[in-house]
Design an enzyme around this catalytic site. Sequence first.
Site, mmCIF file in Angstrom:
data_model
loop_
_atom_site.group_PDB
_atom_site.id
_atom_site.type_symbol
_atom_site.label_atom_id
_atom_site.label_comp_id
_atom_site.label_asym_id
_atom_site.label_seq_id
_atom_site.Cartn_x
_atom_site.Cartn_y
_atom_site.Cartn_z
ATOM 1 N N ARG A 17 0.809 -1.231 0.000
ATOM 2 C CA ARG A 17 0.000 0.000 0.000
ATOM 3 C C ARG A 17 0.839 1.277 0.000
ATOM 4 N NH1 ARG A 17 -3.834 -1.516 4.799
ATOM 5 N NH2 ARG A 17 -2.147 -3.010 5.144
ATOM 6 N N GLN A 75 12.437 -14.975 5.454
ATOM 7 C CA GLN A 75 11.108 -15.578 5.333
ATOM 8 C C GLN A 75 10.729 -15.406 3.862
ATOM 9 O OE1 GLN A 75 7.781 -13.405 6.924
ATOM 10 N NE2 GLN A 75 6.599 -15.249 7.356
ATOM 11 N N GLY A 103 8.850 -3.947 12.648
ATOM 12 C CA GLY A 103 9.706 -2.977 11.957
ATOM 13 C C GLY A 103 8.958 -1.780 11.419
ATOM 14 N N GLY A 134 -6.131 -6.261 15.872
ATOM 15 C CA GLY A 134 -6.613 -7.401 16.635
ATOM 16 C C GLY A 134 -7.196 -6.901 17.956
ATOM 17 N N LYS A 345 33.674 25.173 0.276
ATOM 18 C CA LYS A 345 33.796 23.701 0.287
ATOM 19 C C LYS A 345 35.227 23.380 0.683
ATOM 20 C CE LYS A 345 35.588 21.144 -2.490
ATOM 21 N NZ LYS A 345 36.205 20.513 -3.663
HETATM 22 C C1 UD1 Z 1 -0.986 -7.461 13.270
HETATM 23 C C2 UD1 Z 1 -1.661 -8.308 14.363
HETATM 24 C C3 UD1 Z 1 -2.811 -7.510 14.981
HETATM 25 C C4 UD1 Z 1 -2.297 -6.214 15.526
HETATM 26 C C5 UD1 Z 1 -1.557 -5.426 14.448
HETATM 27 C C6 UD1 Z 1 -0.856 -4.224 15.051
HETATM 28 C C7 UD1 Z 1 -1.468 -10.655 13.735
HETATM 29 C C8 UD1 Z 1 -2.146 -11.821 13.117
HETATM 30 N N1 UD1 Z 1 -2.163 -9.523 13.781
HETATM 31 O O1 UD1 Z 1 -1.907 -7.286 12.218
HETATM 32 O O2 UD1 Z 1 -3.403 -8.253 16.017
HETATM 33 O O3 UD1 Z 1 -3.351 -5.435 16.047
HETATM 34 O O4 UD1 Z 1 -0.547 -6.229 13.816
HETATM 35 O O5 UD1 Z 1 -0.310 -3.416 14.053
HETATM 36 O O6 UD1 Z 1 -0.343 -10.779 14.185
HETATM 37 N N2 UD1 Z 1 5.183 -9.690 8.815
HETATM 38 C C9 UD1 Z 1 6.199 -10.567 8.495
HETATM 39 N N3 UD1 Z 1 5.878 -11.718 7.855
HETATM 40 C C10 UD1 Z 1 4.611 -12.060 7.557
HETATM 41 C C11 UD1 Z 1 3.566 -11.169 7.917
HETATM 42 C C12 UD1 Z 1 3.896 -9.988 8.552
HETATM 43 O O7 UD1 Z 1 7.374 -10.294 8.725
HETATM 44 O O8 UD1 Z 1 4.418 -13.146 7.008
HETATM 45 C C13 UD1 Z 1 5.539 -8.436 9.508
HETATM 46 C C14 UD1 Z 1 5.193 -7.197 8.711
HETATM 47 O O9 UD1 Z 1 6.295 -6.778 7.925
HETATM 48 C C15 UD1 Z 1 4.883 -6.193 9.819
HETATM 49 C C16 UD1 Z 1 4.343 -7.044 10.955
HETATM 50 O O10 UD1 Z 1 4.790 -8.357 10.703
HETATM 51 O O11 UD1 Z 1 6.047 -5.539 10.270
HETATM 52 C C17 UD1 Z 1 2.824 -7.003 11.055
HETATM 53 O O12 UD1 Z 1 2.250 -7.527 9.893
HETATM 54 P P1 UD1 Z 1 0.895 -6.955 9.289
HETATM 55 O O13 UD1 Z 1 0.565 -7.744 8.080
HETATM 56 O O14 UD1 Z 1 0.955 -5.494 9.174
HETATM 57 O O15 UD1 Z 1 -0.133 -7.370 10.453
HETATM 58 P P2 UD1 Z 1 -1.541 -6.691 10.735
HETATM 59 O O16 UD1 Z 1 -2.526 -7.247 9.812
HETATM 60 O O17 UD1 Z 1 -1.397 -5.243 10.818
#
Ligand code: UD1
Length: 450
Positions: A17, A75, A103, A134, A345
Amino acid sequence: MTHKKHIIILAAGAGTRMRSNKPKVLQPVAGRAMIEHVLATAQALKPNNISIVYGYRGDQLRSHLRYENIQWVEQTEQLGTGHAVQMALPQIADDETVLVLYGDAPLITVEDLQALEDKRTVLTAEVDDPSGYGRIVRGKTGIEAIVEEKDANTEQKAIQEINSGIIQAAATELKQWLKQIDQNNAQGELYLTDVIGIAAQAGQPFLPVKLQDSNSVKGANTMQQLAELDAIMQTRYRNSLMQSGVCLQQPENISIQGQIQCDADVVIETGAVLKGENKFGEGVVIGAYSVIENCQLAAGTVVEPHSVLQEVVTTGACSIGPFARLRPGTQLSTGCKVGNFVETKKAIFGENSKASHLSYLGDAEIGDEVNIGAGTITCNYDGVNKFKTVIEDGAFIGSDSQLVAPVTIGENATIGAGSTITKDTPANQLTVSRSRQKSISDWQRPKKKV
Ligand code: UD1
Ligand code: MG
């Protein structure tokens, strides 16, 4: 739990996004990549180990973060936050406590994380609009479950306490519970949050630790949200400067993209942009709309408005600008003045030397008490190589002179205005290199032809 902490930073997401070619966590907030803020906070907790889970454009991420003591975990497929943590588990010793950070959530502070103490916890926050997060379902002794927005029923959606994403547990517990998660949910992902429900059922629930400042958990998925995080971080920086006694004029118009160290009575005027690492001594003034990057300015240095300074060092009180451009390698001693439309400079100025107007001074070594007239230019470049100009103590350079380097102007020498100097000039003498002025008495102005 043990005091051996292992911090995992999740950073594998693509951040689609953002519509950017960079990995999301490299987008900047207050002049620094989001993940660098998270790393700095993680390092301040002095953990045993830090692992970063990376995926999308990992090469960019790894070459940007050249820190030592980071364990990199790839990953390749992003199957969810639970899967991301699973990838890091083989690197984690059984006697460690695991803390998971994101991050893309750079506003979390050391104090926020210290509130987790050494317990099995989830950092939560109460927000007006919980959509997208969540939800924390509390039970009698701790958190019963975390339900993702897409899996929540109407009653659960109304809960305003949300999961920050930051959780802490013993490595052995986490290893055991992460084996039990599955993809039976609305997004078909392996949720880290499912661990919380599994733990509760095993009679070992996570405790919720609610944050005072709900801003701390904010993450960025879009450029708009990135701008919002930037605004919050900059407000924090400005407030902490003002609390330490720095006078900010119209603070909301001052942009702080980095770290600043200030002694007493520093004044920063409206529209200033401060980048990188800056150090300002007592009474330094940064004029309106100036851009200051990686500079060390000694006590009493005044930068007048609209000046641009990069990697400049002053060793005493000096006056700079308005409209001066000081490039890397410029050093000014006490009493120097570099005025309007002067570009420097790699120019080193001795004490009380002045270039007040309209000059280019590059690769120059300038002694004490030197006066450089308006329009003076060091011709330091022959199109291929750069050469040095030395101007010794007490020299006076007449206006509109060109000093063709390599060249040395001797001590107390005077250069007549409009000279082009190509050879070294002797001390204490006047050197002029222009033709003598003459007048032609029988000359007539041309007349228009009819
Ligand atoms: C997640 C939480 C949610 C919380 C929210 C807070 C879960 C299932 N949900 O949702 O409860 O309220 O964050 O912001 O954990 N990432 C990986 N590998 C993956 C997926 C994600 O490294 O396979 C990393 C992303 O880069 C990011 C973080 O994990 O830094 C969160 O992932 P994101 O997909 O944004 O989770 P949310 O749907 O926001
Ligand atoms: Mg998110």
